[in-house]
Design a protein around this motif. Structure first.
Motif, mmCIF file in Angstrom:
data_model
loop_
_atom_site.group_PDB
_atom_site.id
_atom_site.type_symbol
_atom_site.label_atom_id
_atom_site.label_comp_id
_atom_site.label_asym_id
_atom_site.label_seq_id
_atom_site.Cartn_x
_atom_site.Cartn_y
_atom_site.Cartn_z
ATOM 1 N N LYS A 2 34.622 38.265 36.137
ATOM 2 C CA LYS A 2 35.068 38.134 34.752
ATOM 3 C C LYS A 2 36.453 38.736 34.557
ATOM 4 C CE LYS A 2 33.696 38.996 30.006
ATOM 5 N NZ LYS A 2 32.705 39.553 29.113
ATOM 6 N N ARG A 3 36.705 39.876 35.176
ATOM 7 C CA ARG A 3 38.016 40.513 35.058
ATOM 8 C C ARG A 3 39.105 39.630 35.639
ATOM 9 N NH1 ARG A 3 37.249 46.052 37.732
ATOM 10 N NH2 ARG A 3 39.512 46.015 37.758
ATOM 11 N N LEU A 4 38.825 38.963 36.734
ATOM 12 C CA LEU A 4 39.811 38.081 37.358
ATOM 13 C C LEU A 4 40.070 36.851 36.489
ATOM 14 C CD1 LEU A 4 41.614 37.401 39.843
ATOM 15 C CD2 LEU A 4 39.651 36.155 40.741
ATOM 16 N N THR A 5 39.021 36.238 36.004
ATOM 17 C CA THR A 5 39.175 34.993 35.249
ATOM 18 C C THR A 5 39.745 35.203 33.844
ATOM 19 O OG1 THR A 5 36.873 35.071 34.536
ATOM 20 C CG2 THR A 5 37.372 33.776 36.511
ATOM 21 N N SER A 6 39.598 36.411 33.308
ATOM 22 C CA SER A 6 40.116 36.668 31.963
ATOM 23 C C SER A 6 41.446 37.411 31.972
ATOM 24 C CB SER A 6 39.098 37.459 31.148
ATOM 25 O OG SER A 6 38.887 38.724 31.734
ATOM 26 N N LYS A 7 42.003 37.642 33.138
ATOM 27 C CA LYS A 7 43.254 38.390 33.262
ATOM 28 C C LYS A 7 44.398 37.594 32.660
ATOM 29 C CE LYS A 7 45.375 41.898 35.294
ATOM 30 N NZ LYS A 7 45.562 42.884 34.265
ATOM 31 N N THR A 8 45.159 38.228 31.775
ATOM 32 C CA THR A 8 46.336 37.592 31.182
ATOM 33 C C THR A 8 47.581 38.390 31.528
ATOM 34 O OG1 THR A 8 46.019 38.792 29.111
ATOM 35 C CG2 THR A 8 45.070 36.570 29.244
ATOM 36 N N PHE A 9 48.702 37.715 31.501
ATOM 37 C CA PHE A 9 49.974 38.328 31.859
ATOM 38 C C PHE A 9 50.420 39.294 30.778
ATOM 39 C CE2 PHE A 9 54.682 38.127 31.826
ATOM 40 C CZ PHE A 9 54.911 38.721 33.049
ATOM 41 N N VAL A 15 55.781 40.805 36.220
ATOM 42 C CA VAL A 15 55.042 39.798 36.983
ATOM 43 C C VAL A 15 54.526 40.374 38.307
ATOM 44 C CG1 VAL A 15 57.030 38.748 38.152
ATOM 45 C CG2 VAL A 15 55.047 37.352 37.593
ATOM 46 N N SER A 16 55.257 41.284 38.889
ATOM 47 C CA SER A 16 54.833 41.884 40.157
ATOM 48 C C SER A 16 53.511 42.629 39.997
ATOM 49 C CB SER A 16 55.922 42.834 40.659
ATOM 50 O OG SER A 16 55.521 43.473 41.835
ATOM 51 N N ALA A 17 53.408 43.428 38.947
ATOM 52 C CA ALA A 17 52.167 44.173 38.696
ATOM 53 C C ALA A 17 51.015 43.220 38.396
ATOM 54 C CB ALA A 17 52.370 45.144 37.540
ATOM 55 N N HIS A 18 51.316 42.145 37.667
ATOM 56 C CA HIS A 18 50.276 41.159 37.325
ATOM 57 C C HIS A 18 49.706 40.514 38.592
ATOM 58 C CE1 HIS A 18 48.211 37.996 35.145
ATOM 59 N NE2 HIS A 18 48.857 37.091 35.858
ATOM 60 N N MET A 22 45.867 40.934 40.254
ATOM 61 C CA MET A 22 44.993 39.787 40.522
ATOM 62 C C MET A 22 44.617 39.716 42.005
ATOM 63 S SD MET A 22 46.179 36.863 37.873
ATOM 64 C CE MET A 22 44.658 35.962 38.029
ATOM 65 N N ARG A 23 45.565 40.038 42.872
ATOM 66 C CA ARG A 23 45.283 40.053 44.308
ATOM 67 C C ARG A 23 44.259 41.136 44.626
ATOM 68 N NH1 ARG A 23 50.232 41.583 47.799
ATOM 69 N NH2 ARG A 23 49.712 43.543 46.819
ATOM 70 N N ASP A 24 44.377 42.295 43.978
ATOM 71 C CA ASP A 24 43.424 43.389 44.202
ATOM 72 C C ASP A 24 42.020 43.026 43.696
ATOM 73 O OD1 ASP A 24 45.488 44.821 45.317
ATOM 74 O OD2 ASP A 24 45.793 46.125 43.568
ATOM 75 N N ASN A 47 48.500 29.688 36.998
ATOM 76 C CA ASN A 47 47.928 29.267 35.720
ATOM 77 C C ASN A 47 47.796 30.417 34.728
ATOM 78 O OD1 ASN A 47 47.722 26.564 36.340
ATOM 79 N ND2 ASN A 47 45.711 26.813 37.271
ATOM 80 N N SER A 48 47.788 31.648 35.218
ATOM 81 C CA SER A 48 47.668 32.799 34.321
ATOM 82 C C SER A 48 49.018 33.224 33.739
ATOM 83 C CB SER A 48 47.029 33.983 35.048
ATOM 84 O OG SER A 48 47.931 34.552 35.978
ATOM 85 N N LEU A 49 50.102 32.646 34.246
ATOM 86 C CA LEU A 49 51.428 33.003 33.745
ATOM 87 C C LEU A 49 51.686 32.318 32.404
ATOM 88 C CD1 LEU A 49 53.493 32.785 37.055
ATOM 89 C CD2 LEU A 49 52.651 34.842 35.907
#
Length: 134
Positions: A2-9, A15-18, A22-24, A47-49
Motif C-alpha cells: 500500500k505504501r508503494l502504490t500510494s506514494k506521491t511525489f 526527485v532523487s529522494a522520491h 520507492m526503490r527501498d 507514473n508517480s511523477l
C-alpha cells in the motif's frame, strides 16, 4: 504494498529522494517474497511523477531501450535541474486607456470579464464586483 502504490511525489524532497524511497519500498517487498521487476518499477516510478514531468515521460516512452533504476535516477535528477533553470520569467503588463474623461484622480474603473471559475473579480480600491481601478 500500500505504501508503494500510494506514494506521491513530494517536490520539497526532490526527485532523487522520491525514487530512492520507492526503490527501498520495493526492496522491502522483495524480503517478503513479493518480487517487483526493475522495468515494472521504472514505469511505476515514472507514473508517480507529477504532470510537469510529462514531456520527460514521453521522451522515455519513445526511447528504444529500458532504463535501470540507476539510469532513471540520473535522468530524473538531470530533468529536475533543467526544469529549475528553465523556469519562465513572468512579466505583468498594466495599461491605461487613452482618451478624454472626467477627472477621476487616478481612480478610473474598467469592466473586467468574469473569471472562468465562476467567481467575480473584485476591485482592490472600491471593493465593487467587476470593477478595476488603477
Amino acid at each position: 504494498m500500500k505504501r508503494l502504490t500510494s506514494k506521491t511525489f513530494d517536490s520539497s524532497k526532490g526527485v532523487s529522494a522520491h525514487i530512492t524511497e520507492m526503490r527501498d519500498l520495493a526492496a522491502q517487498l522483495k524480503i517478503l517474497k513479493i518480487d517487483i521487476s526493475e522495468p515494472f518499477l521504472v514505469h511505476f516510478i515514472l507514473n508517480s511523477l507529477p504532470a510537469k514531468y510529462g514531456p520527460f515521460k514521453i521522451s522515455y516512452n519513445t526511447y528504444k531501450e529500458e532504463w535501470s533504476i540507476t539510469k532513471l535516477l540520473t535522468m530524473c535528477v538531470q530533468e529536475e535541474e533543467r526544469m529549475k533553470h528553465d523556469k519562465a520569467e513572468v512579466a505583468h503588463l498594466a495599461t491605461r486607456p487613452n482618451g478624454k474623461g472626467k477627472k477621476d484622480h487616478g481612480k478610473r474603473q474598467y469592466k473586467v470579464p468574469p473569471k472562468t471559475d465562476g467567481s467575480k473579480v473584485k476591485c482592490f480600491f472600491c471593493k465593487k464586483d467587476g470593477a478595476f481601478s488603477t
